[in-house]
Design a protein around this motif. Structure first.
Motif, PDB file in Angstrom:
ATOM      1  N   GLY A  47      39.564 -32.276 -22.227  1.00  0.00           N
ATOM      2  CA  GLY A  47      39.327 -32.166 -23.489  1.00  0.00           C
ATOM      3  C   GLY A  47      40.464 -31.258 -24.148  1.00  0.00           C
ATOM      4  N   ASN A  48      40.100 -30.527 -25.193  1.00  0.00           N
ATOM      5  CA  ASN A  48      41.071 -29.676 -25.847  1.00  0.00           C
ATOM      6  C   ASN A  48      41.705 -28.520 -25.122  1.00  0.00           C
ATOM      7  OD1 ASN A  48      42.676 -28.149 -27.924  1.00  0.00           O
ATOM      8  ND2 ASN A  48      41.303 -28.735 -29.690  1.00  0.00           N
ATOM      9  N   SER A  49      42.514 -28.054 -24.672  1.00  0.00           N
ATOM     10  CA  SER A  49      43.097 -27.061 -24.295  1.00  0.00           C
ATOM     11  C   SER A  49      43.046 -25.762 -24.762  1.00  0.00           C
ATOM     12  CB  SER A  49      44.686 -27.092 -23.432  1.00  0.00           C
ATOM     13  OG  SER A  49      45.574 -27.207 -24.579  1.00  0.00           O
ATOM     14  N   GLU A  50      42.923 -25.876 -26.213  1.00  0.00           N
ATOM     15  CA  GLU A  50      43.013 -24.590 -27.085  1.00  0.00           C
ATOM     16  C   GLU A  50      41.576 -23.764 -26.630  1.00  0.00           C
ATOM     17  OE1 GLU A  50      43.593 -25.941 -30.944  1.00  0.00           O
ATOM     18  OE2 GLU A  50      45.422 -26.346 -30.854  1.00  0.00           O
ATOM     19  N   HIS A  51      40.581 -24.385 -26.155  1.00  0.00           N
ATOM     20  CA  HIS A  51      39.336 -23.934 -25.854  1.00  0.00           C
ATOM     21  C   HIS A  51      39.361 -23.202 -24.604  1.00  0.00           C
ATOM     22  CE1 HIS A  51      37.132 -25.490 -29.264  1.00  0.00           C
ATOM     23  NE2 HIS A  51      37.926 -26.633 -29.113  1.00  0.00           N
ATOM     24  N   ARG A 110      35.221 -20.764 -18.828  1.00  0.00           N
ATOM     25  CA  ARG A 110      36.060 -20.399 -19.642  1.00  0.00           C
ATOM     26  C   ARG A 110      37.598 -20.205 -19.248  1.00  0.00           C
ATOM     27  NH1 ARG A 110      38.034 -15.832 -21.495  1.00  0.00           N
ATOM     28  NH2 ARG A 110      36.740 -14.427 -20.153  1.00  0.00           N
ATOM     29  N   LEU A 111      37.675 -20.171 -17.864  1.00  0.00           N
ATOM     30  CA  LEU A 111      38.858 -19.744 -17.328  1.00  0.00           C
ATOM     31  C   LEU A 111      39.429 -21.098 -16.779  1.00  0.00           C
ATOM     32  CD1 LEU A 111      38.598 -16.174 -15.954  1.00  0.00           C
ATOM     33  CD2 LEU A 111      39.167 -16.897 -18.242  1.00  0.00           C
ATOM     34  N   ALA A 112      40.582 -21.615 -17.172  1.00  0.00           N
ATOM     35  CA  ALA A 112      41.324 -22.579 -16.539  1.00  0.00           C
ATOM     36  C   ALA A 112      42.593 -21.858 -15.703  1.00  0.00           C
ATOM     37  CB  ALA A 112      41.796 -23.574 -17.552  1.00  0.00           C
ATOM     38  N   PRO A 113      42.375 -22.201 -14.349  1.00  0.00           N
ATOM     39  CA  PRO A 113      43.246 -21.873 -13.447  1.00  0.00           C
ATOM     40  C   PRO A 113      44.589 -22.721 -13.391  1.00  0.00           C
ATOM     41  CG  PRO A 113      41.782 -22.831 -12.247  1.00  0.00           C
ATOM     42  CD  PRO A 113      41.297 -22.996 -13.519  1.00  0.00           C
ATOM     43  N   ALA A 114      45.836 -22.068 -13.251  1.00  0.00           N
ATOM     44  CA  ALA A 114      47.075 -23.002 -13.103  1.00  0.00           C
ATOM     45  C   ALA A 114      47.768 -22.307 -11.970  1.00  0.00           C
ATOM     46  CB  ALA A 114      47.756 -22.946 -14.298  1.00  0.00           C
ATOM     47  N   ARG A 115      48.806 -23.342 -11.485  1.00  0.00           N
ATOM     48  CA  ARG A 115      49.758 -22.597 -10.693  1.00  0.00           C
ATOM     49  C   ARG A 115      51.163 -22.556 -11.308  1.00  0.00           C
ATOM     50  NH1 ARG A 115      47.982 -24.158  -5.357  1.00  0.00           N
ATOM     51  NH2 ARG A 115      46.254 -25.487  -5.236  1.00  0.00           N
ATOM     52  N   ALA A 119      53.847 -25.460 -14.724  1.00  0.00           N
ATOM     53  CA  ALA A 119      54.930 -25.345 -15.749  1.00  0.00           C
ATOM     54  C   ALA A 119      54.334 -25.247 -17.180  1.00  0.00           C
ATOM     55  CB  ALA A 119      56.134 -26.065 -15.821  1.00  0.00           C
ATOM     56  N   VAL A 120      52.790 -24.603 -17.187  1.00  0.00           N
ATOM     57  CA  VAL A 120      51.972 -24.610 -18.530  1.00  0.00           C
ATOM     58  C   VAL A 120      52.164 -23.319 -19.139  1.00  0.00           C
ATOM     59  CG1 VAL A 120      50.430 -26.599 -17.807  1.00  0.00           C
ATOM     60  CG2 VAL A 120      49.878 -24.043 -17.428  1.00  0.00           C
ATOM     61  N   ARG A 121      51.856 -23.094 -20.220  1.00  0.00           N
ATOM     62  CA  ARG A 121      51.713 -21.939 -20.942  1.00  0.00           C
ATOM     63  C   ARG A 121      50.675 -21.061 -20.867  1.00  0.00           C
ATOM     64  NH1 ARG A 121      53.935 -20.613 -27.116  1.00  0.00           N
ATOM     65  NH2 ARG A 121      53.663 -18.011 -27.041  1.00  0.00           N
ATOM     66  N   ALA A 122      50.799 -20.257 -19.809  1.00  0.00           N
ATOM     67  CA  ALA A 122      49.477 -19.425 -19.486  1.00  0.00           C
ATOM     68  C   ALA A 122      49.184 -18.189 -20.336  1.00  0.00           C
ATOM     69  CB  ALA A 122      49.445 -18.992 -17.966  1.00  0.00           C
ATOM     70  N   ASP A 123      48.166 -17.831 -20.598  1.00  0.00           N
ATOM     71  CA  ASP A 123      47.528 -16.555 -21.219  1.00  0.00           C
ATOM     72  C   ASP A 123      47.607 -15.424 -20.534  1.00  0.00           C
ATOM     73  OD1 ASP A 123      46.563 -18.130 -23.741  1.00  0.00           O
ATOM     74  OD2 ASP A 123      45.065 -18.923 -22.509  1.00  0.00           O
ATOM     75  N   VAL A 156      48.352  -9.647 -15.856  1.00  0.00           N
ATOM     76  CA  VAL A 156      49.130  -9.347 -16.775  1.00  0.00           C
ATOM     77  C   VAL A 156      48.989 -10.453 -17.979  1.00  0.00           C
ATOM     78  CG1 VAL A 156      51.552  -9.093 -17.632  1.00  0.00           C
ATOM     79  CG2 VAL A 156      50.887  -8.677 -15.089  1.00  0.00           C
ATOM     80  N   ALA A 157      48.979  -9.998 -19.345  1.00  0.00           N
ATOM     81  CA  ALA A 157      48.964 -11.054 -20.425  1.00  0.00           C
ATOM     82  C   ALA A 157      50.378 -11.398 -20.851  1.00  0.00           C
ATOM     83  CB  ALA A 157      48.083 -10.224 -21.678  1.00  0.00           C
ATOM     84  N   GLU A 158      50.235 -12.513 -20.998  1.00  0.00           N
ATOM     85  CA  GLU A 158      51.710 -13.297 -21.344  1.00  0.00           C
ATOM     86  C   GLU A 158      52.071 -12.666 -22.892  1.00  0.00           C
ATOM     87  OE1 GLU A 158      53.924 -15.696 -19.785  1.00  0.00           O
ATOM     88  OE2 GLU A 158      53.000 -14.281 -18.390  1.00  0.00           O
ATOM     89  N   ASP A 159      51.078 -12.508 -23.586  1.00  0.00           N
ATOM     90  CA  ASP A 159      51.366 -12.147 -24.958  1.00  0.00           C
ATOM     91  C   ASP A 159      51.953 -10.711 -24.973  1.00  0.00           C
ATOM     92  OD1 ASP A 159      51.341 -11.621 -27.739  1.00  0.00           O
ATOM     93  OD2 ASP A 159      49.339 -11.426 -27.775  1.00  0.00           O
ATOM     94  N   GLY A 160      52.985 -10.666 -24.926  1.00  0.00           N
ATOM     95  CA  GLY A 160      53.896  -9.335 -24.932  1.00  0.00           C
ATOM     96  C   GLY A 160      53.841  -8.716 -23.554  1.00  0.00           C
TER      97      GLY A 160
END
Length: 217
Positions: A47-51, A110-115, A119-123, A156-160
């Motif tokens: 589905g929509n990764s924005e969610h 709600r949380l989608a895990p990635a390795r 190479a995805v943009r993680a939050d 760690v938050a990627e935003d900043g």
């Protein structure tokens, strides 16, 4: 080699080496039984990764004595040894990373895990240090050991690149007997408990970034 074998005669003694310098002395020709950790059945993500809130789960860092695929034992509170004729299916840090990812998949909608290699943009990035992953013969070598798993987590938050929080998770399980199979089961129970605690803590530390999320006045 049967998992019901007693561990005491199967120890590889490393008492003369410091923990940081421990190496396996298993002969290459010795038959090896391979063990894995159990993990929950993951859900399918579509589905929509924005969610989703994407959490990149890093490969755990570990000291040299715990970074391989040997099943680690502690004797006398200090010396590190390994079970002869038995290995993990992959190095311990990889085992832990896979278990944490599967736990996120199964228990955190709600949380989608990635390795990192995805190479995805993680939050967020979840950094893990594997401090303990060993069976301690705290009651002597003829008694069942207690398995100790200890993991330090940093979020760690990627935003900043904001530091969100840190926590150390610990779990102990006494093996049902002084046998390889019983010791592996204790590892499994302790690791599963910690992976669930890490997933729950991460979810509580990360606000819902979905565009559908609303706040009440």
């Amino acid at each position: 080699m049967s998992g019901a074998r007693f561990v005491k005669p199967a120890l590889i003694a490393l008492s003369l080496l410091p923990v940081a310098a421990c190496v396996s002395l298993l002969p290459e020709s010795e038959p090896v039984s391979v063990y894995r950790l159990s993990s929950p059945e993951p859900r399918e993500w579509s589905g929509n990764s924005e969610h989703w809130t994407i959490v990149e789960i890093e490969m755990p860092q570990a000291p040299r004595g715990l970074s391989g695929d040997h099943i680690a034992l502690v004797r006398g509170g200090q010396s590190l040894a390994y079970v002869a004729g038995a290995r993990w299916i992959s190095p311990a840090p990889s085992l832990v990373q896979n278990l944490v990812i599967d736990t996120f998949n199964a228990e955190q909608a709600r949380l989608a895990p990635a390795r990192p290699e995805d190479a995805v943009r993680a939050d967020y990035e979840l950094h893990l240090d594997l401090r303990q992953f060993e069976a301690d013969y705290d009651r002597g070598e003829s008694s069942a050991p207690v398995v100790r798993v200890r993991i330090a987590a940093r979020l760690v938050a990627e935003d900043g690149r904001r530091f969100v929080g840190a926590r150390v998770f610990s779990s102990e399980r006494r093996a049902d007997g002084n046998r390889t199979g019983a010791i592996v089961n204790a590892f499994d129970e302790a690791a599963v408990t910690i992976s669930r605690e890490i997933a729950t803590w991460t979810a509580a530390s990360t606000p819902d970034s979905s565009p559908d999320a609303t706040s009440e006045d």
